[in-house]
Design a protein around this motif. Structure first.
Motif: not given
Length: 298
Positions: A95-124
């Motif tokens: 695979k192209h290096p840029a493709e793997l770089i993007y995969a690493w970036i997005v896998f790294l982002a998902v846990p934190l961004l998901t928690v930041l986006v969703a955690t307050r929804r029900v509580a609020e």
């Protein structure tokens, strides 16, 4: 059917209150900054390699030297040692290096961004009283599942837009005839990351069901996110020495137990991992809902 209506209402409310814009902006910013930063680092590395190896480099463009390096046998041997899993290595080696770089970036982002986006929804919504009016029309389980589905669809949109943005950065800053093929590849990686996000979304919303304070929900969800990253490593390192290795089965309760399979190209392996991540998300969500079902939301 009412679950789908709750999901649609969540989508409409997100657009109306501009939460959808914030979510998309987060994924967009992460993709743009992550890809741009990675390509900048790649360019500096290529400048150094071109100087050492006396290779002519395309002015203002990156990717040629790294692509050639990626195909070299010594570098492939180094990557094989770093990856560890030969099946994953066999799937990513071409695979192209840029493709793997993007995969690493997005896998790294998902846990934190998901928690930041969703955690307050029900509580609020419980704190504001909005949940009380929704629960006059649907059951608590339908409301919970509708929230989960609605936010999951929003995150998918954010991931896909982020993939397009990352590809545009790559198209402007990288050279090579294979750049157009990166777009569908990045979209595939976004879908894989979305399945990973389903597990973390279940955790975030499950925690949100336990509190009326968005700040408390955020704090607990972030602590759990850190714990979910550390505990599996401890279990893998020491679990075999505890209780005859029986504790190792607990590793399966964490997203990290199967997210490595998302790097595979084999559909059965990816599908099995995706389904397990979905099941984990629903498990975490069900724990929060079990408590919420007995709470007074008035």
């Amino acid at each position: 059917m009412r679950t789908i209506r709750v999901a649609l209402f969540e989508l409409v409310a997100a657009v109306r209150t501009r939460r959808a814009i914030v979510l998309v902006a987060l994924y967009l910013a992460w993709s743009l900054l992550g890809m741009s930063g990675a390509i900048t680092a790649l360019g500096k590395m290529e400048d150094r390699l071109a100087e050492i190896l006396q290779i002519e480099k395309v002015e203002g463009k990156s990717g040629v030297v790294s692509a050639a390096l990626w195909k070299s046998k010594p570098f492939q041997h180094l990557v094989r040692s770093a990856v560890g899993d030969s099946l994953i290595y066999d799937d990513i080696v071409g695979k192209h290096p840029a493709e793997l770089i993007y995969a690493w970036i997005v896998f790294l982002a998902v846990p934190l961004l998901t928690v930041l986006v969703a955690t307050r929804r029900v509580a609020e919504e419980v704190k504001s009283g909005a949940a009380k009016y929704m629960l006059l029309r649907v059951t608590r389980l339908e409301w919970t599942l509708g929230k989960y589905l609605g936010i999951a669809l929003l995150m998918l949109v954010g991931l896909l837009i982020g993939a397009v943005a990352a590809w545009i950065v790559a198209a402007f800053r990288l050279s090579g005839a294979d750049i157009p093929a990166l777009l569908p590849a990045m979209i595939v990686w976004s879908f894989k990351a979305w399945f990973l996000s389903l597990a973390w979304l279940g955790l975030a919303l499950g925690v949100s069901h336990l509190f009326k304070s968005g700040a408390k929900a955020d704090a607990v969800a972030i602590l759990l996110m850190i714990a979910f990253s550390v505990v599996p490593a401890i279990l893998k390192g020491f679990g075999s020495a505890w209780l005859g290795g029986k504790l190792l089965v607990l590793v399966r309760l964490f997203p990290s137990s199967v997210d490595d399979a998302l790097w595979r190209s084999s559909f059965p392996a990816v599908a099995a991992s995706a389904m397990w991540l979905l099941m984990l998300g629903l498990l975490y969500l069900s724990i929060g809902h079990a408590v919420f079902a007995r709470r007074d939301v008035r």
